[in-house]
Design an enzyme around this catalytic site. Structure first.
Site, short mmCIF file in Angstrom:
data_model
loop_
_atom_site.label_atom_id
_atom_site.label_comp_id
_atom_site.label_asym_id
_atom_site.label_seq_id
_atom_site.Cartn_x
_atom_site.Cartn_y
_atom_site.Cartn_z
N GLU A 289 34.33 43.06 37.11
CA GLU A 289 34.28 41.76 36.43
C GLU A 289 33.70 41.86 35.02
O GLU A 289 32.63 41.32 34.73
CB GLU A 289 33.52 40.76 37.30
CG GLU A 289 34.25 40.49 38.62
CD GLU A 289 33.57 39.49 39.53
OE1 GLU A 289 32.42 39.08 39.23
OE2 GLU A 289 34.17 39.13 40.56
N GLU B 172 38.95 41.94 45.02
CA GLU B 172 37.80 41.22 45.58
C GLU B 172 38.07 39.73 45.65
O GLU B 172 38.52 39.12 44.69
CB GLU B 172 36.53 41.45 44.75
CG GLU B 172 35.30 40.77 45.35
CD GLU B 172 34.08 40.84 44.46
OE1 GLU B 172 33.79 41.93 43.92
OE2 GLU B 172 33.43 39.79 44.27
#
Length: 436
Positions: free
Chosen positions: A172, A260
């Protein structure tokens, strides 16, 4: 928009009257076995090859690490097992933590055909702008040193018997948080992969792993002539967005991995009702949303789907909190296994042809001499008397696995009757059909 396969079928006549069946075709009263819906699987028309379905290690939560029994349940492919084929682990910046990661990965590899994906939350603090593991950015002059750090991890894992299949430069990069993290612009991610990717790193590279599969980052990698040659997998998360087709990734020959995601009825938010106090119906509705997401990803030609923690009260195996029990598959695990246990790495998605007025979500796959069909009914209406053909021929038999609010991957064997093989699907449920 989500791709739906339309199915033209009818429930028993009296149910149609009760529900206002409209123009749905009515069954033949002289031949009650006449199928009211037809599903044909056409294996000659193929789509993406599946890399796998997986889950993550404990990462930041020691109670979410798998013990030996749970590892066997998670990665085994037999009855009462989940069949996960990808294990996402953390690449810690502290080398003292590497042996623990190697131990967990080795346990997973011992139980099946498993790929290891490693993701870092931060480069070593000494290589960053702020000198710590939270926020900051990787200094450009340290790109090479960071690549060396990644290779050191890969090499260490190899000496411990673990083949790291794919590595991500950053988890991320686009999401600012106050825990272990590192900020990357799309330009910085592109430049790092241009300069340090490819043969400089000893594993496949999965990038950019954005929070919402940010197309700004993926386009930066895919439209640069040098960067696009230096990574292998377009990877990202779908928290609140990003679940969509990636034609440019397909054009460039990249696999597409969802690496994810989670649902937990917002129990992590302040003031939320604890998971243990939520109804089974609420939890199952959210599980059906997870299944719909997977279905959509598959219809978009994505190659892999990886859930967050494998072991957590809202995940696949209980962790002993919120009323769950360790060493035990949760309802969400049984649901996920309809994909992970039966659709193995290397299987290929194939065409489905359905005729009916009702919406079902259907995908089919072939591999190892088997045809696997996953069907999701997220409506409140059951669908009965569906006739199945494979390449326009009727199979002699199949196994049907069913999970719903009250059933956990229950198997039924179905054989031909009157030259047909037929089945039904309950409301709010998922089926996996296995044809050998």
């Amino acid at each position: 928009m989500m791709n739906h396969f339309r199915i033209f079928l009818t429930l028993p006549f009296i149910l149609l009257l009760a529900c206002g069946g409209g123009g749905d075709p009515k069954p033949d009263p002289e031949n009650p076995t006449t199928p009211t819906s037809i599903l044909n699987i056409n294996t000659s028309n193929t789509f993406q090859k599946i890399a796998g379905f997986g889950g993550a290690d404990g990462i930041f939560t020691p109670t979410a690490y798998l013990n030996d029994t749970e590892t066997e349940i998670a990665f085994g492919t037999g009855d009462g097992q989940l069949g996960l084929s990808i294990f996402r682990v953390k690449l810690p910046y502290d080398q003292n933590d590497w042996p623990l990661i190697a131990n967990h990965a080795n346990n997973a590899l011992a139980h099946g055909d498993v790929k290891i994906l490693a993701s870092p939350w931060s480069p070593p603090p000494a290589l960053k702008s702020n000198g710590n593991g939270t926020s900051g950015h990787l200094l450009r002059e340290n790109y090479s040193a960071y690549a060396d750090h990644i290779n050191s991890f890969i090499n260490f894992m190899s000496t411990e018997g673990v083949n790291v299949y794919a590595i991500s430069p950053q988890n991320e990069p686009d999401y600012e948080v106050n825990y272990e993290s590192c900020d990357w612009s799309s330009t910085a991610m592109r430049d790092f992969i241009k300069e340090q990717g490819g043969s400089n790193i000893n594993a496949k590279i999965a990038a950019p792993e954005c929070f919402q599969f940010d197309q700004t980052y993926t386009r930066a990698l895919l439209t640069d002539d040098d960067a696009v040659q230096n990574f292998d997998i377009v990877a990202g998360h779908i928290y609140g967005g990003g679940l969509e087709p990636f034609p440019l990734a397909e054009e460039k020959g990249k696999e597409i991995w969802m690496t994810e995601h989670l649902y937990n009825l917002n129990t992590g938010q302040s003031g939320a009702i604890p998971w243990e106090q939520r109804s089974d119906e609420d939890k199952w509705d959210e599980t059906m949303q997870m299944l719909s997401d997977i279905h959509e990803a598959m219809t978009y030609n994505w190659h892999a789907y990886i859930w967050w923690y494998t072991k957590r009260y809202y995940s696949f195996l209980g962790d002993g909190t919120e009323g769950t029990t360790t060493n035990t598959i949760l309802k969400r695990g049984y649901a996920y296994s309809h994909y992970s246990r039966f659709i193995r790495p290397g299987y290929q998605r194939v065409e489905t042809q359905f005729t009916s007025p009702r919406d079902l979500k259907v995908t089919a796959y072939q591999g190892d001499g088997k045809t696997i069909i996953v069907i999701i009914n997220d409506s409140t209406t059951p669908v009965s008397n569906i006739s199945l053909t494979l390449n326009n021929e009727t199979p002699s038999a199949m196994k049907l696995y069913k999970t719903s609010l009250n059933i956990d991957c229950e198997m039924t064997e179905i054989t031909q009757e009157n030259d047909l093989i037929t089945f039904s699907i309950n409301s709010s449920s998922v089926l996996t059909l296995v044809i050998d």
